[in-house]
Write an enzyme that holds these catalytic residues in place. Structure first.
Site, short mmCIF file in Angstrom:
data_model
loop_
_atom_site.label_atom_id
_atom_site.label_comp_id
_atom_site.label_asym_id
_atom_site.label_seq_id
_atom_site.Cartn_x
_atom_site.Cartn_y
_atom_site.Cartn_z
N GLY A 161 0.82 -1.11 0.02
CA GLY A 161 -0.19 0.10 -0.04
C GLY A 161 1.02 1.15 -0.12
N GLN A 167 2.66 10.28 1.98
CA GLN A 167 3.86 9.58 2.19
C GLN A 167 4.81 9.88 0.98
OE1 GLN A 167 2.19 5.41 2.56
NE2 GLN A 167 4.08 5.26 3.79
N CYS A 190 5.83 -0.14 7.68
CA CYS A 190 5.40 1.00 7.04
C CYS A 190 6.68 1.55 6.00
CB CYS A 190 5.11 2.15 8.04
SG CYS A 190 4.52 3.81 7.21
N LEU A 191 6.25 1.88 4.63
CA LEU A 191 7.41 2.26 4.01
C LEU A 191 8.08 3.58 4.27
CD1 LEU A 191 5.89 1.27 0.59
CD2 LEU A 191 7.47 -0.16 1.89
N HIS A 248 -4.50 1.04 7.65
CA HIS A 248 -3.44 1.59 7.92
C HIS A 248 -2.94 2.81 6.87
CE1 HIS A 248 1.27 1.15 8.19
NE2 HIS A 248 1.28 1.98 7.15
N GLU A 249 -3.45 2.52 5.56
CA GLU A 249 -3.40 3.62 4.50
C GLU A 249 -4.40 4.85 4.73
OE1 GLU A 249 -0.88 3.62 2.85
OE2 GLU A 249 -0.62 1.44 3.15
N HIS A 262 -3.10 7.16 7.48
CA HIS A 262 -2.15 7.94 6.83
C HIS A 262 -2.81 9.19 6.36
CE1 HIS A 262 1.79 6.18 6.79
NE2 HIS A 262 1.55 4.96 6.22
O1 K1U Z 1 1.75 2.37 4.01
C1 K1U Z 1 2.81 1.67 3.68
O2 K1U Z 1 3.81 2.41 4.43
C2 K1U Z 1 2.77 0.51 3.11
C3 K1U Z 1 2.85 -0.53 4.08
C4 K1U Z 1 1.62 -1.06 4.27
C5 K1U Z 1 1.13 -2.07 5.33
C6 K1U Z 1 1.74 -3.32 5.37
C7 K1U Z 1 1.35 -4.25 6.43
C8 K1U Z 1 0.35 -4.06 7.24
C9 K1U Z 1 -0.17 -3.01 7.18
C10 K1U Z 1 0.05 -1.85 6.09
C11 K1U Z 1 3.85 -1.76 3.42
O3 K1U Z 1 3.39 -2.20 2.23
S1 K1U Z 1 5.13 -2.36 4.45
C12 K1U Z 1 5.91 -3.51 3.42
C13 K1U Z 1 5.05 -4.80 3.47
O4 K1U Z 1 4.31 -5.15 4.45
C14 K1U Z 1 5.09 -6.00 2.28
C15 K1U Z 1 6.23 -5.97 1.30
C16 K1U Z 1 6.43 -6.96 0.40
C17 K1U Z 1 5.51 -7.89 0.46
C18 K1U Z 1 4.45 -8.01 1.40
C19 K1U Z 1 4.24 -6.88 2.47
ZN ZN Z 2 2.60 3.15 6.24
#
Ligand code: K1U
Ligand code: ZN
Length: 173
Positions: free
Chosen positions: A46, A51, A95-96, A137-138, A141
């Protein structure tokens, strides 16, 4: 299409509520396409417009993790949770904007979300599993809320200190 820079916490733009999208312009379409590309490249499931420094209520997500399945990119404008289950589940979120830090967050297990797509058509769908966690989560944000805001203050402070250090190191490199 372009890869966008993802803001790293702490940044005041990650704490501010984003403004509703008023209409779909070529610039907004281009932002959504760039956000999807940036999300897949990260990789993430996401990404919310704040962000990448765009203070608009726009999120993208694709929680299809299985490499054998077709991707399902979704662009949501002005998403709103219209129903949430009483049942709750805990997921170790990342979270990225807070790289390599994780924490357990409890949220409703399933939610119904309404949004406008890029044709400004209203959509509604019920999500569960990772999709439900990710869409909440998004949307957080868009309201200036990060997953670390659900953690104990000490853990939150520790993560924030690590991010300040990471940003300092990245500035020097
Ligand atoms: O919002 C963001 O920063 C993105 C975030 C979203 C998220 C992940 C997990 C739980 C809730 C919300 C991410 O994508 S973090 C990376 C991640 O979880 C992932 C990366 C590659 C494959 C699968 C998951
Ligand atoms: Zn995030």
């Amino acid at each position: 299409m372009a890869l966008l820079d993802i803001l790293i916490h702490p940044d005041p733009r990650l704490k501010k509520p984003a403004a509703p999208v008023q209409g779909v312009t070529p610039a907004l379409r281009s932002l959504a396409a760039d956000m999807l590309q940036t999300m897949y490249d990260a990789p993430g499931v996401g990404l919310a417009a704040p962000q990448v420094g765009a203070m608009q209520r726009l999120i993208v997500l694709d929680c299809v993790k299985d490499k054998g399945s077709a991707p399902r990119p979704i662009v949501m404008l002005n998403p709103v949770v219209t129903w949430a289950s009483d049942e709750r589940s805990v997921y170790e979120e990342g979270c990225l904007s807070i790289p390599e830090q994780y924490g357990e967050v409890e949220r409703p297990s399933a939610v119904e979300v309404c949004w406008h797509d890029l044709e400004m058509t209203q959509q509604a769908e019920r999500f569960d599993g990772l999709w439900a966690t990710c869409v909440q989560h998004e949307i957080d944000h868009l309201d200036g809320k990060l997953f670390i805001d659900y953690l104990r203050p000490l853990r939150r402070q520790m993560i924030t200190r690590k991010m300040v250090k990471l940003k300092r190191e990245r500035m020097r490199a």
